[in-house]
Design a protein around this motif. Sequence first.
Motif, PDB file in Angstrom:
ATOM      1  N   GLU A   1      19.707  -8.586 115.760  1.00  0.00           N
ATOM      2  CA  GLU A   1      20.665  -8.822 114.836  1.00  0.00           C
ATOM      3  C   GLU A   1      20.580  -7.792 113.478  1.00  0.00           C
ATOM      4  O   GLU A   1      19.710  -7.577 113.055  1.00  0.00           O
ATOM      5  CB  GLU A   1      20.778 -10.313 114.376  1.00  0.00           C
TER       6      GLU A   1
ATOM      7  N   MET B   1      18.023  -6.610 103.753  1.00  0.00           N
ATOM      8  CA  MET B   1      18.083  -7.920 103.771  1.00  0.00           C
ATOM      9  C   MET B   1      17.275  -8.779 104.722  1.00  0.00           C
ATOM     10  O   MET B   1      17.154  -8.253 105.893  1.00  0.00           O
ATOM     11  CB  MET B   1      19.698  -8.248 103.800  1.00  0.00           C
ATOM     12  N   GLY B   2      16.968  -9.916 104.463  1.00  0.00           N
ATOM     13  CA  GLY B   2      16.171 -10.715 105.323  1.00  0.00           C
ATOM     14  C   GLY B   2      14.806 -10.135 105.495  1.00  0.00           C
ATOM     15  O   GLY B   2      14.314  -9.488 104.554  1.00  0.00           O
ATOM     16  N   ILE B   3      14.182 -10.257 106.738  1.00  0.00           N
ATOM     17  CA  ILE B   3      12.899  -9.994 107.030  1.00  0.00           C
ATOM     18  C   ILE B   3      12.934  -8.472 107.195  1.00  0.00           C
ATOM     19  O   ILE B   3      13.494  -7.777 108.105  1.00  0.00           O
ATOM     20  CB  ILE B   3      12.591 -10.634 108.297  1.00  0.00           C
ATOM     21  N   LYS B   4      12.126  -7.542 106.560  1.00  0.00           N
ATOM     22  CA  LYS B   4      12.182  -6.239 106.622  1.00  0.00           C
ATOM     23  C   LYS B   4      11.456  -5.949 108.005  1.00  0.00           C
ATOM     24  O   LYS B   4      11.838  -4.970 108.560  1.00  0.00           O
ATOM     25  CB  LYS B   4      11.233  -5.703 105.458  1.00  0.00           C
TER      26      LYS B   4
ATOM     27  N   GLU C   1      16.992 -12.600 117.217  1.00  0.00           N
ATOM     28  CA  GLU C   1      16.939 -12.549 115.773  1.00  0.00           C
ATOM     29  C   GLU C   1      16.680 -10.949 115.237  1.00  0.00           C
ATOM     30  O   GLU C   1      17.242 -10.301 114.318  1.00  0.00           O
ATOM     31  CB  GLU C   1      16.141 -13.442 115.236  1.00  0.00           C
TER      32      GLU C   1
END
Lengths: 301, 264
Positions: B263, B1-4, B260
Amino acid sequence: MSDFIVKRILNSILVIFLVSSSGFLALSFLPGTAKEAKFGERVYYFENDRASPFSKYWKFIRSFYKDGLGESFVTGRKVVDEIKDAIPYSLRLALFSVLLSLLISLPVSLLCVFKKDNIIDNFILISSVLLSSLPVISLGPLLVSVFSICLGFFPVSGSEDFKSLILPSLTLTFPFSAYLVRILRKSLKEELKKGYIFSLRARGISDGRIVISHVLRNSIFPLLTVVNLRLGSLITGAILTETLFSLPGVGRLLVRSISGRDYNLTFGIIIFSSLTYILLNLISDIAYAILDPRVRYGYKE
Amino acid sequence: MGIKNKKGLKIAGLSLISFVILFSFVLPFFYRVSPLSINLEERLSKPSFSSPFGKDELGRDLLARISYGGRISISVSLAVVLISSIIGTLLGTFSGWIGGVADEVIGRVVEFFLAFPGIIFVLALSLILGQGILNLILALSVANSVEILRIARAQTIKIKNMEFIKSSLLMGSSSFDIIIHHFFPHVFPVIISHSLMSIPNVILSEAGLSFIGAGIIPPIPSWGNIIAEGRYHFFDAIHLTVIPASFLFISVLGFNLIGESLEL
């Protein structure tokens, strides 16, 4: 349910009492007390006499009962009036910027989740990290330099018309909506992973309906908490923004009262802001219990 | 999910932070200009070769001032984060582990602190303590430790009720043993990552306080008070606000990027 509400109200009253008492205590130890600034026949709470702390405190409670928060040392007006005059500016700024943030962040985070396009998602995520790291005192001057000085669209400061509200609100809106997008995107994605979504899909319900009437309803709660806290802190004064744009709101009043050592006013604003904060928290807790059955039943267990 | 590509975020964040740290702590060895020396003839002069960022309203060199201010802002923030994590961890784990009356009392105190909106609390505290760098550090530390205390407490309660703690109690290990070998390894990482993530907030509070004149007091430069002084010259010398504002932005962004990437 009513048990919960009564308990929360009693708790809030206790906190208000603690806040006001310790505010008094703290201010009575400050250097440069009211005695030095005394003139005329005004009533002061923070007199620098040699009475014992207890008798001072008793006097404070009595005068608080008798004539409220008293008068400002500097202007001589009632503290309540000073705060009352400042509230509309802060309230307008708070409501406008929070509304704008919601209007921006809701569609953007829905776009993030709906379009399963990694490029858009990544772009939004990165720009939200960028925007949410913009400090007020950096963004404000940058906006002013672009929109007021280079382009001349909006006034640099002031509070006369709607136009002068735009730059301060934008200063608050950009970082906050970026923050909201981050929160909402995360809670939407978590919600979409749950089992009931799978079963809704299996029953052939369209994605749009699932998101609007099921997912959004469940994932909006973390957003409410954040918005509520934000409203509280903005109503009680967007200190930096108001100072930067010379808006005569509560935050600027606080700064003015501190730099002028106007302790009656400072104390009044501290009481006002903690009251607002506690009240908003109380309302949101009760709203939670009413709106969200999970909280309601969780409490009864 | 999100930025790899979490690694990219981390590298970007680390390079921004190392740029700011090099700028504030190493630059003074090469750029030997005093941030305090006044030269009224060159007031508000534009950036030039001899002074790359120009001069402020008293003709003080802006590059030297921002570098010096960065040293102050970063050291103050790191000190605050260190102190507040120690206070927060000790009190939080204590109140979570012991429970009962102590927990109740600490909980009430925390609730009391949370009854103020963040910056008003720090403002009131720094007002009470009086101005000065040490008092500023103290005020910010108290405010920051409340959040860390809550996290430490929640994490402690969560770990305390887990099976492996109970089973090692049943197997007869001493409390000391449990705390050192089983408890800390689970609590510390969470607290450390939250403390790291609070760095940008502390930098912002410090800058904000200095901006309104309740933090670091003017002869000593800090990013907040440099911006505050510069904003009176929006029209004749915009670089006086834009440059320090960008430095503040870069350092906050650097820490947020790392946060970030940490996280999960």
